[in-house]
Each structure stands twice: as C-alpha cells, then as structure tokens.
Design an enzyme around this catalytic site. Sequence first.
Site, short mmCIF file in Angstrom:
data_model
loop_
_atom_site.label_atom_id
_atom_site.label_comp_id
_atom_site.label_asym_id
_atom_site.label_seq_id
_atom_site.Cartn_x
_atom_site.Cartn_y
_atom_site.Cartn_z
N ASP A 159 0.86 -1.19 0.00
CA ASP A 159 0.00 0.00 0.00
C ASP A 159 0.89 1.23 0.00
O ASP A 159 2.12 1.14 0.05
CB ASP A 159 -0.93 0.00 1.21
CG ASP A 159 -2.28 0.66 0.91
OD1 ASP A 159 -2.31 1.70 0.21
OD2 ASP A 159 -3.30 0.13 1.37
N HIS B 221 -12.37 0.43 -7.80
CA HIS B 221 -13.26 1.56 -8.09
C HIS B 221 -12.50 2.88 -8.29
O HIS B 221 -13.05 3.83 -8.80
CB HIS B 221 -14.34 1.72 -7.02
CG HIS B 221 -13.83 1.97 -5.65
ND1 HIS B 221 -13.82 1.00 -4.68
CD2 HIS B 221 -13.28 3.08 -5.08
CE1 HIS B 221 -13.32 1.51 -3.56
NE2 HIS B 221 -12.98 2.77 -3.79
#
Length: 150
Positions: free
Chosen positions: A10, A57
């Site tokens: 991340d 998304h």
Amino acid sequence: VARMRATLFDRPPVIEIAREQVCAAGLQDRFDYIAGDCLADEIGCGYDLVFISNLIHSFSNEENAGIVKKAYDALVPGGTILIKDFIMENDRSGPAYGLVFALHMLVHTRAGNTYTYDEIRSWTEAAGFGPGTALSLTPQTRLWIARKPE
C-alpha cells in the site's frame, strides 16, 4: 495457521497505520510490508493469495486489467486472486449503492468507476486466470475469486 504470513502492499501512510495495528495485535513477526504505487511499482512474488480490497473503483478499466495481471504474475501456480469491491450486476441494475458510488467516482477520481462481474471476468481471463466465482458479502460488497492454473 501458525505459518501463515501476510505482505501488505500500500502507500506509505497506510503502511504506517497498518504497522501500528499489527503491533497492537502482536502479529508483527507474521507481516511484511511493501510501500508503493500499485500502478507503477512491483508488488512482490511467490504469493498463494492476492487480496485486492476496495481498490478497483479508483481506477480505469485498463488500469485494473494491469493490476490484475500484476497479481497473476505475483502468484504461485494454483494461487488465488480475491477482488472485493462494489461489484455491479452485469446489466448495471444494481446494487443501488454501487450505482450511486459510481457517480462519486466520476466526480472525485480521474478514471474511477464501479465495475460489473463481466468486466472483472474479462480482466482475470485476459491475465490467464481460470473461471471465476462471484460471492456476495453484503448487499453492497461482493467478491470475485479466480485461480491461477497449476
């Protein structure tokens, strides 16, 4: 179970938050971390499972196809990809939350959207995964699961 390990990939600020939570849970000896950008950086390799959670998304169809291919390359033969997000029905009839969320992505991201099962299937098939399986977790959140051939 005692041999299970996880690698979190991340952005650096998220890694720092995760380190704190992992340490608080006493699991620091079972976690590794790779800080980076999922579109630009390598995610490592030799994984049995790649879990992509609430990420697709934020990106375009093409970017997501690249992320899925990167996951395929990082998995061992027989490994599994698990994609969790606001996955839409193929005719985009719902779920309603995902339809509204797609509008938010249009306004707040460069290329984000919500995607259908068929769109996600096209990414996993193009990457080389076998047939996928859909699973609903909640009325809004769904999974797509596919395996890399042995």
